[in-house]
Scaffold this motif. Structure first.
Motif, PDB file in Angstrom:
ATOM      1  N   LEU A 136      -7.344  -2.640  -2.244  1.00  0.00           N
ATOM      2  CA  LEU A 136      -6.994  -3.194  -3.559  1.00  0.00           C
ATOM      3  C   LEU A 136      -5.606  -3.811  -3.502  1.00  0.00           C
ATOM      4  CD1 LEU A 136      -7.351  -3.207  -6.795  1.00  0.00           C
ATOM      5  CD2 LEU A 136      -6.208  -0.977  -6.718  1.00  0.00           C
ATOM      6  N   ASP A 137      -5.437  -4.952  -4.179  1.00  0.00           N
ATOM      7  CA  ASP A 137      -4.089  -5.482  -4.385  1.00  0.00           C
ATOM      8  C   ASP A 137      -4.082  -6.259  -5.694  1.00  0.00           C
ATOM      9  OD1 ASP A 137      -1.368  -6.093  -3.926  1.00  0.00           O
ATOM     10  OD2 ASP A 137      -1.749  -6.355  -1.776  1.00  0.00           O
ATOM     11  N   ASN A 138      -2.889  -6.638  -6.149  1.00  0.00           N
ATOM     12  CA  ASN A 138      -2.844  -7.369  -7.420  1.00  0.00           C
ATOM     13  C   ASN A 138      -3.290  -8.813  -7.227  1.00  0.00           C
ATOM     14  OD1 ASN A 138      -0.509  -9.284  -7.306  1.00  0.00           O
ATOM     15  ND2 ASN A 138       0.623  -7.402  -6.881  1.00  0.00           N
ATOM     16  N   ASP A 139      -3.654  -9.449  -8.339  1.00  0.00           N
ATOM     17  CA  ASP A 139      -4.292 -10.767  -8.244  1.00  0.00           C
ATOM     18  C   ASP A 139      -3.369 -11.829  -7.653  1.00  0.00           C
ATOM     19  OD1 ASP A 139      -2.750 -10.631 -10.531  1.00  0.00           O
ATOM     20  OD2 ASP A 139      -4.428 -10.955 -11.919  1.00  0.00           O
ATOM     21  N   ALA A 140      -2.067 -11.706  -7.871  1.00  0.00           N
ATOM     22  CA  ALA A 140      -1.146 -12.709  -7.316  1.00  0.00           C
ATOM     23  C   ALA A 140      -1.046 -12.576  -5.795  1.00  0.00           C
ATOM     24  CB  ALA A 140       0.232 -12.580  -7.955  1.00  0.00           C
ATOM     25  N   ASN A 141      -0.963 -11.348  -5.305  1.00  0.00           N
ATOM     26  CA  ASN A 141      -0.965 -11.148  -3.850  1.00  0.00           C
ATOM     27  C   ASN A 141      -2.292 -11.610  -3.249  1.00  0.00           C
ATOM     28  OD1 ASN A 141       1.605 -10.141  -3.633  1.00  0.00           O
ATOM     29  ND2 ASN A 141       0.991  -7.992  -3.560  1.00  0.00           N
TER      30      ASN A 141
END
Ligand SMILES: [Zn+2]
Length: 351
Positions: A136-141
């Protein structure tokens, strides 16, 4: 159980990953090949207002349906989601556009959904896979990794990605690797302050770029004192025709394209703030290339990219500006799932 070492081969056409993109309005699930080809993709509404449980139930059903439809062996799974989140724990914290999603253990939920056997999925060697790694990572990354692997950031080892959308965020590839930070929150470039005692920001600081130049902020500023032409554009686009339509960032862009002087002045000031913020980010990260994406930037196109490029490169320190180019994102509407796929592929290559 993890995938056997496949270092350097995750970009090939024999690798397949499940890509999940979670936003406040929609969720998308895809099976993506290592070379960026989208084999299957489906989208559903998030219905965020109805809370996380119903959304997660529909999401896990969709994951299993898309996996079955693709009917290929799956090597990994990546999730890009609105933040804040804890990528190492695999937990979504409490995004503003996902109300009540407090500490949702998303990675564990998806991992369990993928553990359930799907009869037709058999490895070449004949062993059935029951589970894959889920990251999982944030949408910007995610978008940064997606543009780096498949889009406008290809071939660049030092890349800065800036998303200008409802909010403003970013990601950075430094020496070929995504910069993560002490707890996975690096490169919140929307909260670079360009006015130390300026306008308040929801983050608690002042003068943040996001609180002035995001799609939401521009619409809010325009609404406070709209020109007659801007007012008319919003009303003309309003199907209900009550004459009190909400002015949006899209209406602002339309008025600027027409040359409406008052809205052009608001736009020029917005570009100066974005340019100053990006200049600071260029000074901090020394990128070879800056890719600007996000819905607001995509809608405005060169109207935004042009002045932001000029202002940022004029203002950044000369040796850093000299090696830096500023370009629009290339992946369009598929950036959500291609970014999530890139998270999974980067994870496979690290193993
Ligand atoms: Zn802020």
């Amino acid at each position: 159980v993890t995938t056997p070492a496949r270092i350097g081969t995750a970009s090939d056409a024999n690798t397949h990953v499940i890509a999940i993109d979670i936003g406040g309005t929609k969720m998308a699930v895809a099976v993506v090949r290592g070379d960026g080809h989208i084999v299957v993709q489906q989208r559903i509404a998030t219905d965020a207002a109805r809370g996380p449980e119903q959304a997660l139930t529909r999401l896990t059903e969709l994951v299993r349906a898309v996996r079955a439809e693709a009917n290929v062996a799956i090597d990994g799974c990546g999730i890009g989601s609105a933040g804040p989140l804890d990528p190492r724990a695999g937990v979504i914290l409490s995004p503003t556009n996902l109300p009540d999603w407090d500490r949702v253990p998303l990675v564990e939920i998806v991992r369990r959904a993928l553990m359930a056997p799907v009869g037709t999925v058999v490895r070449a060697g004949g062993t059935q896979r029951l589970g894959v790694d889920v990251v999982l990572d944030n949408d910007a990354n995610a978008a940064c990794l997606g543009e780096h692997r498949f889009g406008a950031g290809r071939g660049v080892n030092d890349l800065l990605y800036m998303t200008v959308s409802t909010g403003i965020g970013g990601g950075a590839i430094v020496d070929g690797r995504l910069l993560s930070g002490a707890n996975g929150n690096a490169v919140e470039i929307g909260h670079i302050s360009v006015a130390h005692d300026g306008w308040p920001c929801a983050c608690g600081s002042r003068g943040c770029v996001e609180a002035f130049a995001s799609g939401l902020s521009v619409a809010r500023r325009a609404r406070a004192n709209p020109s007659p032409r801007l007012r008319a554009l919003a009303d003309a686009a309003d199907a209900a025709g009550h004459g009190d339509a909400q002015i949006t960032a899209e209406h602002v862009v339309a008025a600027v394209r027409e040359g409406d002087p008052q809205t052009v002045a608001l736009w020029d000031e917005t570009m100066r703030v974005l340019g100053a913020g990006l200049a600071s980010a260029i000074n901090a990260f020394n990128p070879k290339r800056v890719v600007i994406g996000g819905g607001f930037a995509h809608g405005a196109g060169e109207l935004m990219i042009g002045p932001v490029r000029t202002l940022a490169l004029a203002r950044a320190m000369q040796p850093l500006a000299a090696v830096c180019e500023v370009v629009p994102a290339a992946l369009g509407a598929d950036i959500g799932v291609l970014g999530a796929a890139a998270i999974a592929l980067a994870h496979l290559e690290r193993e």
